[in-house]
Design a protein around this motif. Structure first.
Motif, PDB file in Angstrom:
ATOM      1  N   ILE A  84       0.808  -1.210   0.000  1.00 33.54           N
ATOM      2  CA  ILE A  84       0.000   0.000   0.000  1.00 33.54           C
ATOM      3  C   ILE A  84       0.848   1.270   0.000  1.00 33.54           C
ATOM      4  N   ASP A  85       2.171   1.121   0.047  1.00 33.54           N
ATOM      5  CA  ASP A  85       3.105   2.253  -0.064  1.00 33.54           C
ATOM      6  C   ASP A  85       4.064   1.998  -1.215  1.00 33.54           C
ATOM      7  N   LEU A  86       4.320   3.010  -2.029  1.00 33.79           N
ATOM      8  CA  LEU A  86       5.393   2.900  -3.021  1.00 33.79           C
ATOM      9  C   LEU A  86       5.941   4.277  -3.331  1.00 33.79           C
ATOM     10  N   ALA A  87       7.186   4.296  -3.798  1.00 40.73           N
ATOM     11  CA  ALA A  87       7.804   5.538  -4.251  1.00 40.73           C
ATOM     12  C   ALA A  87       8.800   5.211  -5.353  1.00 40.73           C
ATOM     13  N   GLY A  88       8.942   6.130  -6.275  1.00 38.67           N
ATOM     14  CA  GLY A  88       9.867   5.918  -7.382  1.00 38.67           C
ATOM     15  C   GLY A  88       9.813   7.083  -8.348  1.00 38.67           C
ATOM     16  N   THR A  89      10.094   6.787  -9.604  1.00 42.41           N
ATOM     17  CA  THR A  89      10.175   7.819 -10.633  1.00 42.41           C
ATOM     18  C   THR A  89       9.175   7.516 -11.738  1.00 42.41           C
ATOM     19  N   VAL A  90       8.469   8.546 -12.199  1.00 38.26           N
ATOM     20  CA  VAL A  90       7.513   8.385 -13.295  1.00 38.26           C
ATOM     21  C   VAL A  90       8.281   8.045 -14.570  1.00 38.26           C
ATOM     22  N   ALA A  91       7.963   6.889 -15.158  1.00 37.83           N
ATOM     23  CA  ALA A  91       8.618   6.457 -16.393  1.00 37.83           C
ATOM     24  C   ALA A  91       7.844   6.913 -17.616  1.00 37.83           C
ATOM     25  N   ASN A  92       6.523   6.834 -17.550  1.00 39.47           N
ATOM     26  CA  ASN A  92       5.653   7.270 -18.636  1.00 39.47           C
ATOM     27  C   ASN A  92       4.430   7.939 -18.036  1.00 39.47           C
ATOM     28  N   SER A  93       3.940   8.964 -18.704  1.00 43.17           N
ATOM     29  CA  SER A  93       2.797   9.690 -18.174  1.00 43.17           C
ATOM     30  C   SER A  93       1.911  10.193 -19.292  1.00 43.17           C
ATOM     31  N   ALA A  94       0.595  10.024 -19.112  1.00 37.72           N
ATOM     32  CA  ALA A  94      -0.376  10.595 -20.030  1.00 37.72           C
ATOM     33  C   ALA A  94      -1.020  11.832 -19.431  1.00 37.72           C
ATOM     34  N   ASP A  95      -0.448  12.334 -18.341  1.00 35.29           N
ATOM     35  CA  ASP A  95      -0.984  13.514 -17.665  1.00 35.29           C
ATOM     36  C   ASP A  95       0.122  14.559 -17.559  1.00 35.29           C
ATOM     37  N   PRO A  96      -0.029  15.710 -18.195  1.00 34.42           N
ATOM     38  CA  PRO A  96       1.043  16.713 -18.167  1.00 34.42           C
ATOM     39  C   PRO A  96       1.329  17.264 -16.777  1.00 34.42           C
ATOM     40  N   ALA A  97       0.397  17.082 -15.829  1.00 33.67           N
ATOM     41  CA  ALA A  97       0.624  17.565 -14.468  1.00 33.67           C
ATOM     42  C   ALA A  97       1.651  16.719 -13.722  1.00 33.67           C
ATOM     43  N   VAL A  98       1.868  15.479 -14.223  1.00 31.18           N
ATOM     44  CA  VAL A  98       2.848  14.581 -13.595  1.00 31.18           C
ATOM     45  C   VAL A  98       3.748  14.041 -14.702  1.00 31.18           C
ATOM     46  N   PRO A  99       4.719  14.816 -15.173  1.00 25.48           N
ATOM     47  CA  PRO A  99       5.524  14.401 -16.327  1.00 25.48           C
ATOM     48  C   PRO A  99       6.518  13.302 -15.981  1.00 25.48           C
TER      49      PRO A  99
END
Length: 349
Positions: A84-99
């Motif tokens: 229920i917890d995770l953290a990391g780096t966005v690899a791909n995004s379809a939302d410009p608010a979270v690139p």
């Protein structure tokens, strides 16, 4: 063996390698039995949510122990990747608010319950579940705090909104050697409160003093006289991480005008009490929910994490780190109350 389908995705194949594979600790249902193991998922099996995260760190929580127990009422779907917890780096995004490239964390909502969670090298989540990491907070620091620290912070906010301050008097923390309890002790101490930590584990007294507890007491010292509807007024407030009979005992001993923030159920879901603490002493019982907290409030709480839980304090609460192959044993230890503080998972290990 055919790959199962259904909400949440996931097949339990030991070596499914079509497309891009994600290593994951997976729970699947076989009749009345639940089976767990480390496996591979194709990228499409993670679902189609717009934010794909390369998971660097996750953390174990009590809820994760529940979803691997047969007959539990927590998991909403199988196959399921807990966590229920995770953290990391966005690899791909379809939302410009979270690139792509944004360092993020996610917890709560359906993560690890009705939606694949953090015990995997990749995860896909809705944009509305994502919290960008504050400056100076890395992925490991974030999950070391995780849902446990977030819950403790919510509990303290509820108490302070009810008028509790460091000058009001001592604050009791029950289940203090657990994840939420440990976080509550260090948070309260850092804010200048006099902390009374309660634990059933005598060996953990030095640990709790090290987190900032002014006094450490045994579980039996909280119970008091169970035959009385009201006990001696002892604490100005409490953060209860246990529930059950412990919560009933705490309510009997809160000072006039005090409050209890309740967030746990490891001691049971039943609450035996009377109206006397509420109508004679004006005690407030405040519920704390970390699952459905609106994302705007969630992000506001996390904005202060570096101040509330500095990295060195958070690290002091980490008992061990495991890879995916170590998750099953760690979950068993956590369910049996053999864990102090936090267990972190590094999926790439």
């Amino acid at each position: 063996m055919e790959r199962p389908s259904g909400h949440g995705g996931g097949g339990y194949l030991a070596s499914y390698s079509a497309g891009v594979a994600t290593r994951a600790f997976l729970v699947r249902r076989d009749g009345d039995r639940l089976e767990t193991g480390v496996t591979e998922l194709a990228d499409e099996e993670l679902g189609d949510d717009p934010i794909q995260i390369d998971v660097e760190w996750a953390a174990l929580n009590f809820k994760d122990t529940m979803v691997v127990q047969p007959g539990n009422r927590v998991a909403r779907t199988y196959p399921l990747v807990p966590g229920i917890d995770l953290a990391g780096t966005v690899a791909n995004s379809a939302d410009p608010a979270v690139p792509a490239g944004t360092a993020v964390l996610a917890h709560g909502y359906g993560l690890g319950v009705s939606h694949h969670g953090g015990f995997a090298t990749r995860a896909r989540v809705p944009a509305g579940w994502v919290v960008p990491l504050p400056d100076g907070v890395g992925a490991r620091h974030a999950v070391a705090v995780g849902t446990a620290g977030f819950t403790a912070a919510l509990a303290l906010r509820r108490l302070e909104a009810n008028g509790i301050t460091p000058d009001t008097g001592p604050v009791l923390v029950t289940g203090a050697s657990g994840g939420v309890g440990s976080m509550a002790v260090t948070l309260l101490a850092g804010r200048g409160y006099e902390v009374v930590a309660s634990t059933g584990k005598a060996a953990e007294h030095p640990y709790l003093h090290g987190l900032g507890a002014a006094t450490v007491i045994g579980r039996d010292e909280v119970a008091g006289d169970e035959g009385r509807v009201l006990g001696t007024e002892r604490w100005a407030a409490a953060i209860d991480c246990v529930g059950g009979s412990t919560l009933g005992a705490v309510l009997r001993s809160i000072r006039y005008g005090g409050a209890v923030a309740a967030s746990g159920l490891t001691g049971g879901t039943e609450l035996a009490t009377t109206v006397y603490p509420f109508i004679v002493r004006g005690v407030a019982l405040l519920g704390v929910d970390s699952v459905e907290t609106p994302i705007e409030d969630r992000r506001r709480v996390w904005a202060s994490v570096a101040t509330d839980f500095p990295a060195e304090r958070a690290d002091a609460m980490v008992e061990r780190e495991v890879g995916l192959e170590g998750v099953a044993d760690a979950l068993a230890d956590l369910a049996a109350a053999r864990v102090r503080g936090r267990v972190l998972v590094q999926p790439s290990r």
